[in-house]
Design a protein around this motif. Sequence first.
Motif, PDB file in Angstrom:
ATOM      1  N   VAL A   1       7.172  89.754  23.045  1.00 29.80           N
ATOM      2  CA  VAL A   1       6.243  88.719  23.484  1.00 29.80           C
ATOM      3  C   VAL A   1       7.007  87.416  23.660  1.00 29.80           C
ATOM      4  CG1 VAL A   1       4.186  87.390  22.880  1.00 29.80           C
ATOM      5  CG2 VAL A   1       4.291  89.828  22.320  1.00 29.80           C
ATOM      6  N   GLY A   2       6.793  86.780  24.797  1.00 29.85           N
ATOM      7  CA  GLY A   2       7.365  85.473  25.043  1.00 29.85           C
ATOM      8  C   GLY A   2       8.665  85.503  25.816  1.00 29.85           C
ATOM      9  N   ARG A   3       9.060  84.322  26.219  1.00 29.08           N
ATOM     10  CA  ARG A   3      10.255  84.178  27.051  1.00 29.08           C
ATOM     11  C   ARG A   3      11.533  84.590  26.342  1.00 29.08           C
ATOM     12  NH1 ARG A   3       8.307  78.499  29.677  1.00 29.08           N
ATOM     13  NH2 ARG A   3       7.132  79.419  31.412  1.00 29.08           N
ATOM     14  N   GLU A   4      11.592  84.371  25.037  1.00 26.81           N
ATOM     15  CA  GLU A   4      12.801  84.779  24.302  1.00 26.81           C
ATOM     16  C   GLU A   4      12.996  86.283  24.372  1.00 26.81           C
ATOM     17  OE1 GLU A   4      13.155  83.263  20.325  1.00 26.81           O
ATOM     18  OE2 GLU A   4      12.756  81.215  20.968  1.00 26.81           O
TER      19      GLU A   4
ATOM     20  N   THR B   1       5.153  83.553  31.528  1.00 28.37           N
ATOM     21  CA  THR B   1       4.425  82.599  30.699  1.00 28.37           C
ATOM     22  C   THR B   1       5.046  82.586  29.301  1.00 28.37           C
ATOM     23  OG1 THR B   1       2.806  84.245  29.972  1.00 28.37           O
ATOM     24  CG2 THR B   1       2.255  82.955  31.959  1.00 28.37           C
ATOM     25  N   PRO B   2       4.889  81.489  28.560  1.00 29.36           N
ATOM     26  CA  PRO B   2       5.454  81.438  27.209  1.00 29.36           C
ATOM     27  C   PRO B   2       4.932  82.533  26.277  1.00 29.36           C
ATOM     28  CG  PRO B   2       4.876  79.235  27.944  1.00 29.36           C
ATOM     29  CD  PRO B   2       4.327  80.193  28.970  1.00 29.36           C
ATOM     30  N   ASP B   3       3.729  83.053  26.556  1.00 31.69           N
ATOM     31  CA  ASP B   3       3.140  84.088  25.700  1.00 31.69           C
ATOM     32  C   ASP B   3       3.098  85.458  26.378  1.00 31.69           C
ATOM     33  OD1 ASP B   3       1.252  83.492  27.635  1.00 31.69           O
ATOM     34  OD2 ASP B   3      -0.447  83.490  26.249  1.00 31.69           O
ATOM     35  N   ALA B   4       3.936  85.668  27.382  1.00 32.32           N
ATOM     36  CA  ALA B   4       3.917  86.916  28.149  1.00 32.32           C
ATOM     37  C   ALA B   4       4.148  88.136  27.259  1.00 32.32           C
ATOM     38  CB  ALA B   4       4.985  86.873  29.241  1.00 32.32           C
ATOM     39  N   ILE B   5       3.422  89.187  27.567  1.00 34.20           N
ATOM     40  CA  ILE B   5       3.666  90.499  26.960  1.00 34.20           C
ATOM     41  C   ILE B   5       4.620  91.223  27.892  1.00 34.20           C
ATOM     42  CG2 ILE B   5       2.656  92.695  26.246  1.00 34.20           C
ATOM     43  CD1 ILE B   5       0.007  91.123  25.820  1.00 34.20           C
TER      44      ILE B   5
ATOM     45  N   ALA C   1       2.412  87.036  33.262  1.00 29.98           N
ATOM     46  CA  ALA C   1       1.810  87.004  31.923  1.00 29.98           C
ATOM     47  C   ALA C   1       1.866  88.368  31.243  1.00 29.98           C
ATOM     48  CB  ALA C   1       0.358  86.532  32.009  1.00 29.98           C
ATOM     49  N   HIS C   2       1.998  89.416  32.043  1.00 27.81           N
ATOM     50  CA  HIS C   2       2.099  90.778  31.511  1.00 27.81           C
ATOM     51  C   HIS C   2       2.982  91.582  32.438  1.00 27.81           C
ATOM     52  CE1 HIS C   2       0.771  94.955  30.692  1.00 27.81           C
ATOM     53  NE2 HIS C   2       0.829  94.519  29.455  1.00 27.81           N
TER      54      HIS C   2
ATOM     55  N   THR D   1      -0.538  78.773  36.713  1.00 28.88           N
ATOM     56  CA  THR D   1      -0.323  77.749  35.686  1.00 28.88           C
ATOM     57  C   THR D   1       0.022  76.437  36.385  1.00 28.88           C
ATOM     58  OG1 THR D   1       2.071  78.014  35.465  1.00 28.88           O
ATOM     59  CG2 THR D   1       0.688  79.557  34.209  1.00 28.88           C
TER      60      THR D   1
END
Length: 120
Positions: A45-48, A32-36, A112-113, A105
Motif C-alpha cells: 500500500v502506498g507509493r513506497e 495515489t499516496p494510499d494506492a493498493i 489508486a488500485h 486528484t
Amino acid sequence: MAGEEAILHEALGRWRDAVGAHEPERVAAGFTPDAIFQGLHPYGVGREAVAAYYAAQPAGLAADYRILETRRPADGLVLGYLAVDFTFPDRPALHVNLAVLLRRTDDGWLIAHYQVSRLD
C-alpha cells in the motif's frame, strides 16, 4: 468510452515511460499516496511499496499495454482492464492482465488500485 481511454492512456503512458526508464520514484508518483498495489509479489500500500517493487525490477524492463475494457463507476473514477506485455533484456516476455482504478486528484488522474493477473 473515448474519454476514459484518453485518461487511461495519459496515466498509463507516464507509468510505461517511467518503468522503461527504470525510475521507481517516478513510477510511484503516478499512484495515489494510499494506492493498493498488487504486482506478482505480495501486495503493498502506498507509493513506497510501488517504488520498492519497481526498484527490484531489472534494468531494461519495458511494458507495452493494450486497453481491453473501460468503465466509469463514479464521477472522478475510471476503471481500466488491460493486456500488458512486460519484456526483459535477458528472458522471455511476461504476458499479464492488469486492472487499474484511476482517481482524479488535484494532481491529475492517478492510479489508486493496481492488480496484475497472470493467466498462464
